[in-house]
Write an enzyme that holds these catalytic residues in place. Structure first.
Site, mmCIF file in Angstrom:
data_model
loop_
_atom_site.group_PDB
_atom_site.id
_atom_site.type_symbol
_atom_site.label_atom_id
_atom_site.label_comp_id
_atom_site.label_asym_id
_atom_site.label_seq_id
_atom_site.Cartn_x
_atom_site.Cartn_y
_atom_site.Cartn_z
ATOM 1 C CB ALA A 189 20.918 -16.197 -48.310
ATOM 2 C CG HIS A 190 17.513 -11.898 -48.696
ATOM 3 N ND1 HIS A 190 17.465 -10.856 -48.000
ATOM 4 C CD2 HIS A 190 18.569 -11.748 -47.672
ATOM 5 C CE1 HIS A 190 17.294 -10.771 -47.010
ATOM 6 N NE2 HIS A 190 18.423 -11.308 -47.048
ATOM 7 C CG ASN A 191 19.828 -8.798 -52.034
ATOM 8 O OD1 ASN A 191 18.488 -8.747 -51.081
ATOM 9 N ND2 ASN A 191 19.516 -7.882 -53.112
#
Lengths: 347, 347, 347
Positions: free
Chosen positions: A245-247
């Site tokens: 997922a993001h980051n």
């Protein structure tokens, strides 16, 4: 399988390339491939990577066997002795890989490549691939058929994208990456603000940065960051069907087996190994040197290296039903046990 | 990441677009982007969405900060005050998104588009995309490179399909959909009759209907129905690597995190939230307002709103082994406890 | 959904094709489709596959109902009686499937097909598909738009690859395969040797062999073997989002539901059924006739046919928290129980 033509090597050439010691074989004998001790014929090399294969050594028909010198006396055929035979097997496997032919270079006439793409030497772009404006491709990069590379993405030298990979805009990929078919790098992370009974999309303005020597399996997703980038370290190996997922940040040399899912903003250290189907909640910190066994759920940060697990192994369904229903009573069971213990002490 | 050019706005323009109150800043100052309080420079806007970021506020170098007026006194720079700063962040993020340029319109010469496709205004179809017969595309629809849109599918206005999306025949997609790369809408559901020791395929004659404002993540699958349709409500947000089986129905405003799997014919209510890796068995009914935490398995219908969970969190492997083996004895443990309790009462 | 035109049949034709006995209907009446008892109109056929649908039979408006003769007396409309109505439904569904039109044959002008591809009769290759050198395609094979077929792969007669499927080099696919969009057959298995603090790739020299009548769902991965092949038996049905690692072998007639993950070298027997999200560790042997329920983790070989399970079902979060924390004390609980039992016996 039906193999395309693969290269062949003499035993002397193999010994030299592996830094192995050839014993008991004809230096000029040509080897055409690699196989298990059981399956190998006289033109093939086999190997002994661990004790469990020793039982097949005495009867092998291989042309030569890659092994540690401590197993030399059991070997009935020519030997290629070296300290780490499993590493030797890895090296050999790449020598014999018919799919690793050096790129022929050239852009297929059906590929759609923007005018301002910066291309190194010997770059190869396959049929029906699309490379958008401002992309930079290092030397010897191979873009497979049907790949789409978004605007302003940079891909380092010797990286190979198998067919039908999608890389979004502004992604940075290091050297020697291997991206397998169907994987998607840089799609939007999953971010929404809730207001007025509905979701409001948060545009994902960060990017994805892959270090050098990263491999990503088929149909895996690495999402772009919300504001900062999603960062995958050097020499990180990611299997198929993985969701990052993001980051998320993953440290160098970590390996993620198939079906792993990592939620947003979690940081995984260096030299970690996540087993198949492992799930990490969001916003966690996992320190260096952590192993998590298959299908475990990690909901808290981990600050000590070591092996971690959750879940319960499969058992016959009738037995499982009896136990699973008791799980719902577990707190009650524990309290009743405490009560009995008290009465026992009192009485 | 290497960004394509993104737009910029004055502080006055931002205040107007967000309905925010600008305090202490130069109205004409131009902002070029969005960043965290820690990372933002003097040309960037930052935000305080919750208390956990307050610690970074006093030292921020941002050009302006989006926040609630109750945090105004701690802010050392220009403020954009509004009631819901997280919503404001969502709105700002879309203003600064370089990938959300309005479609330029036009069909790329390498796209293969059937003669009878009905296209609204400003439709954009990317290189090597394929749009089959009878498809209808609303105004401002963007079909990315390499997408394949099956016959007689309808896609509502302002929908955006990223590269390499596959939509099968006869699918209905509402307005403002966002479909990320690698997702597949309308592949066959998994249905077979067993007879004579083998499987007989059940053709999947239903379709898929997506409401308005649906987002589907990369490499996710939404299968077509067996007879009736698979139906995804309005404003449903679906992350990457999700599997939605045939005849599932999902109510408006629900959100599904990565790696969720929903088996056939299950109905999920409105405003539900399924955590990463959650699995729902088939033929269940999940009422409105249910949250399920990550990697939980739901095998029974849920009739009360609330938060539901299953599983056990990760622990050190040695501890886990001791406990997991006891799980197989749990029913026995419970029975022995009852026996002791009886003897205690009797004696 | 918006259907493309589908075929129609008289009741007499349907009875003949299904081997069913038509009772109480007009032989010449034309049926245009299939629907549930509830939804079917007078031009559609419905069916009673199990008792749970009987309640809808008395009020159906269907043109005819497919059922077992034992349910004949409740049926208010024409009947198509046969022994296995669910099998009959499967057969009917295929008759009415508008997507199963026989291939029209022909290579789309935008497809890129190597000169030496061996093609049977009526082969159809869609727009922007890529078929590499040495590929063999049997009679009536359909290659969808955007598919990429690697060098020297063989695909058996009547196989159908939906759009955007990727098959790597040297793969062998049997007859009548159905591969759904986004699936990837023959990407590298996940193999590395660790040495000097980093990973060394093991080239995956084996292939993938799919038997006859195999179906693979959307976005699923079947990886190629390390040395030997990954082998999927005849009539194996694989749902969406499934990961099959290198050197796995799956016996004939087994079925794998969505999101299943099978680690390397595990052998699954014949007639096995794996529920959604099931994970099998590597190097296991699962005997014939094993069923594993959804999201179970199997870490040991299974030598007896039967149903196996693991995990715990979802419960309200507050209850779950109390029980899950006790799980970490389970070994301690068991030991304390033994102590009490001893004291009870002694005292």
């Amino acid at each position: 399988m039906t193999h395309p033509a693969s290269p062949d090597f003499t035993l002397a050439e193999l010994a030299e390339r592996l830094g192995a010691h050839l014993v008991g074989g004809d230096e000029a004998r040509r080897m055409t491939g690699l196989a298990t001790l059981k399956e190998a014929g006289p033109d093939q090399v086999a190997f002994v990577a661990n004790r469990s294969y020793l039982k097949d050594l005495a009867t092998t028909r291989a042309g030569a066997v890659l092994l540690h010198s401590k197993h030399a006396d059991v070997c009935p055929v020519a030997r290629l002795e070296l300290d780490n035979p499993y590493l030797g097997y890895a090296q050999l496997s790449r020598l014999f890989d018919p799919s690793l032919a050096p790129p022929q270079g050239g852009v297929h006439p059906t590929a759609v490549v923007a005018d301002d793409v910066a291309m190194g030497d010997r770059v190869e772009i396959g049929p029906n691939a699309v490379v958008e404006a401002g992309v930079e491709l290092g030397d010897d990069v191979v873009i497979g058929a049907g790949c789409v590379i978004g605007a302003h993405t940079c891909i380092g030298a010797e990286s190979r994208l198998h067919p039908n990979v999608t890389v979004s805009y502004g992604v940075v990929i290091g050297k020697r990456a291997i991206l397998h078919s169907g994987c998607v790098i840089g799609a939007d992370g999953f971010g929404f603000a809730h207001d007025g009974g509905r979701w409001h999309k948060i545009a994902q303005l960060g990017g994805v940065v892959l270090g050098d020597d990263v491999e990503v399996g088929s149909c895996s997703s690495i999402d772009r960051g919300a504001l900062d980038d999603t960062v995958i370290g050097n020499d990180v190996k990611i299997d198929s069907q993985v969701q990052i997922a993001h980051n998320v940040r993953i440290g160098d040399h970590s390996a993620l087996a198939g079906c792993v899912g990592i939620a947003g903003s979690t940081r995984v250290g260096r030299n970690c190994m996540l087993g198949g189907g492992v799930g990490l909640s969001g916003h966690l910190t996992i320190c260096d040197g952590v192993q998590v066994t298959g299908m475990s759920l990690v909901t808290n940060s981990i600050h000590e290296p070591g092996v971690y697990s959750s879940g319960t192994g499969a058992m016959p369904n009738a037995q499982w039903r009896r136990n699973a229903v008791r799980f719902k009573q577990l707190d009650d069971i524990a309290r009743r046990l405490v009560r009995l213990e008290k009465r026992d002490q009192e009485g």
